[in-house]
Enzyme design. Structure first.
Site, mmCIF file in Angstrom:
data_model
loop_
_atom_site.group_PDB
_atom_site.id
_atom_site.type_symbol
_atom_site.label_atom_id
_atom_site.label_comp_id
_atom_site.label_asym_id
_atom_site.label_seq_id
_atom_site.Cartn_x
_atom_site.Cartn_y
_atom_site.Cartn_z
ATOM 1 N N GLY A 1 0.816 -1.205 0.000
ATOM 2 C CA GLY A 1 0.000 0.000 0.000
ATOM 3 C C GLY A 1 0.849 1.252 0.000
ATOM 4 O O GLY A 1 1.975 1.253 -0.510
ATOM 5 N N GLU A 2 0.284 2.342 0.538
ATOM 6 C CA GLU A 2 0.942 3.669 0.586
ATOM 7 C C GLU A 2 1.084 4.282 -0.809
ATOM 8 O O GLU A 2 1.679 5.339 -0.957
ATOM 9 C CB GLU A 2 2.349 3.606 1.206
ATOM 10 C CG GLU A 2 2.418 3.061 2.611
ATOM 11 C CD GLU A 2 3.862 2.956 3.123
ATOM 12 O OE1 GLU A 2 4.801 3.405 2.438
ATOM 13 O OE2 GLU A 2 4.038 2.390 4.224
ATOM 14 N N GLY A 3 0.627 3.580 -1.840
ATOM 15 C CA GLY A 3 0.881 4.018 -3.215
ATOM 16 C C GLY A 3 2.194 3.493 -3.748
ATOM 17 O O GLY A 3 2.651 3.907 -4.825
#
Lengths: 369, 369
Positions: free
Chosen positions: B333-335
């Site tokens: 995640g987090e981009g």
């Protein structure tokens, strides 16, 4: 040639544990970066402790060397493009207009072109390494493509070119590309011979053959295979078999591929120097298989960048248990797919070097279960 | 909210033909760069003619905005990590130690964190956009996660944050990331509701649940589904159905996800501003599906960066006919996965802009067949 087959020093197991521990301490769930952190670990183990010193290496993460040569077999109409495209594309690469030129600038990896046997006389150019072993190879439909001396010289020339490029500008990793009209045919033949695979599934459209042309390519390559029953009818060769090097030289003598042999020699030397080998598509994979056949331990220094759209590449990657990073339908060659993963690998390296640990960032660990 | 659902201007068809012609003239066999050149074309059509002017945009190719929020459902033990990890990781991102911080520096894409509803009071920070819609969402196991007003405010806040980030430093493309302990659960619920899929195959290990914890997550999410038979028992929803927006708002009200709604709003605004939307993993895909449900034409502005290791992501990508660029087992995640493709997309753009044509490089075309 013997010196080129000495394997590199094995990795220190304490260092390997240190790398695992560093990755496990990063502020992310264990293994959350998947293949990216596997690459970070593999690159670290190939390079050794210097990988942890950001200032340890003057130069870029990667360098790119495109090996070029012509092939007598291209007279048989196995390519959609005429033979002069080889030297024209060498100039295009040097002048900055080819895909690999763009990707070299994009990734910051310096680019050289090595002339291993193009049928052209080049003017000097700062990025051209002009050390041809022959004026192209002979047409393997009518006889051996190369002499044994030429095969050995091509391997040694590739190794020497790698040393020269590293001396000129050191890098952690090396991307190997190729340019040579007709070289998907040579790669198919070489892979069939080295891996003991049937030729037909290894024959693809190369630069874009139409159906009728593809049929012709099949006919020609089957005829080459039929000339060498002792090489191609052999039972499936186990890579790393004791007779690997001798058999590999015999296959190369029969079908040739001066740029492929140059790459294979450069890959062997790269691994000895603890430089990761970034393998491109179908033709570069043939060079990788040639190198592995001669020295199986070189396999551990290789990162397979992508699965190409060229028929047969997927089967070959499976045969050598390689899991490429990308699968984007690329079939351009020149090292373009391998150059495309340089930023991914640089990202992997920075994850290892720059990410905080749970402790340093004061982030809570997993809840007890 | 109505203004956010106005589709962007359609692309000029003459411009689309021009892009096709430019790519076809490059010194490579037709289509040899596969998905990379498809991306080059898609990015060009999203941006429009300014993409051909290297100097046309002051700023970087991409910017990264990580939306963060907490979730009442995390009280049910659906995550391997405690809830305070959300704000701790926000600080880690701002302090430069998180994976997305490293990848932001690596790709040269500026990074912001948008607080949409984290249960923490943050000190001001130049990269923090502190515009919470609520102090987390309510626990959707016992009632609606959000009010309808909060849903709409979250969408509009996301759109406004996108505008602020673009005003601060313009970019061609936008990477959307998320941080929020418990948000794989919310994403699974939202996707089940929006796509009319059964919940079980959409439930995964998130940050790394063990078997017993995963079983608990299944039980909890099934119980949430059972609370809303009218939303989850509905027949498979055709994306783009006339009732899409109303139904999407109802699903969001039930299960929440302030950071997911912030991303969905920002994606809708991005598309209106001709900025390509780079979609990350499972949770960002839930936001993308939310945006598509509200305005189907936003789909054409999206590039799906990778298929995550989180169970269900592959099925969801198939359901919306998305073909991600990478498949590297990422689940951070987090981009992070979307940030990883920025260099690939920049390479694609440079292929379109910088590669020579057969004519300009004096390279021979294909032989006649």
């Amino acid at each position: 040639l013997h010196a080129l087959l000495v394997p590199r020093q094995p990795t220190d197991s304490a260092f390997a544990l240190d790398i695992d521990r560093r990755l496990a301490s990063k502020t992310m769930p264990a293994g959350a970066l998947g293949r990216l952190q596997e690459c970070a670990a593999q690159l670290a183990l190939i390079e050794g402790p210097s990988c942890l010193r950001p200032e340890g290496l003057a130069g870029s993460d990667a360098q790119i060397i495109v090996f070029a040569a012509d092939h007598g077999l291209s007279a048989e109409g196995v390519s959609a493009y005429p033979r002069e495209v080889t030297w024209q594309m060498v100039l295009n690469i040097l002048h900055g207009g080819a895909a690999i030129s763009v990707l070299s600038r994009h990734s910051g990896a310096p680019l050289w072109v090595a002339n291993m046997g193009v049928e052209h006389r080049f003017d000097p150019h700062p990025q051209l390494i002009d050390q041809p072993v022959a004026w192209g190879s002979a047409n393997c439909l009518y006889g051996d493509a190369l002499t044994l001396e030429q095969v050995e010289q091509a391997l040694l020339t590739g190794a020497r070119i790698l040393e020269q490029c590293q001396a000129s500008q050191a890098s952690r990793w090396v991307v190997f590309g190729e340019m040579g009209i007709g070289n998907t045919s040579i790669a198919s033949l070489m892979l069939a011979g080295l891996l003991g695979l049937s030729i037909d599934p290894l024959v693809g459209r190369g630069t874009g053959l139409e159906d009728r042309q593809l049929l012709r390519k099949h006919v020609i390559l089957r005829a080459v295979v039929a000339r060498h029953p002792q090489l191609f009818a052999a039972p499936s060769m186990a890579l790393g078999h004791a007779s690997g090097a001798g058999r590999a030289l015999a296959v190369a003598k029969s079908v040739g591929g001066l740029e492929i042999l140059g790459i294979a020699g450069a890959m062997l030397r790269s691994a000895q120097l603890n430089k990761a080998v970034i393998v491109d598509g179908f033709i570069a994979t043939a060079a990788a298989v040639m190198a592995i056949a001669m020295q199986p331990e070189v396999r551990a220094s290789m990162i397979f960048s992508h699965c190409s759209a060229e028929s047969g590449h997927r089967q070959v990657l499976q045969a050598i248990k390689a899991h490429p990073l990308l699968d984007l339908g690329l079939r351009l060659g020149e090292g373009s797919g391998a150059a495309l993963v340089i930023p991914l690998l640089s990202a992997a390296r920075k994850i290892l070097l720059e990410m905080a640990s749970f402790e340093s960032a004061a982030v809570a660990q997993r809840s007890a279960t």
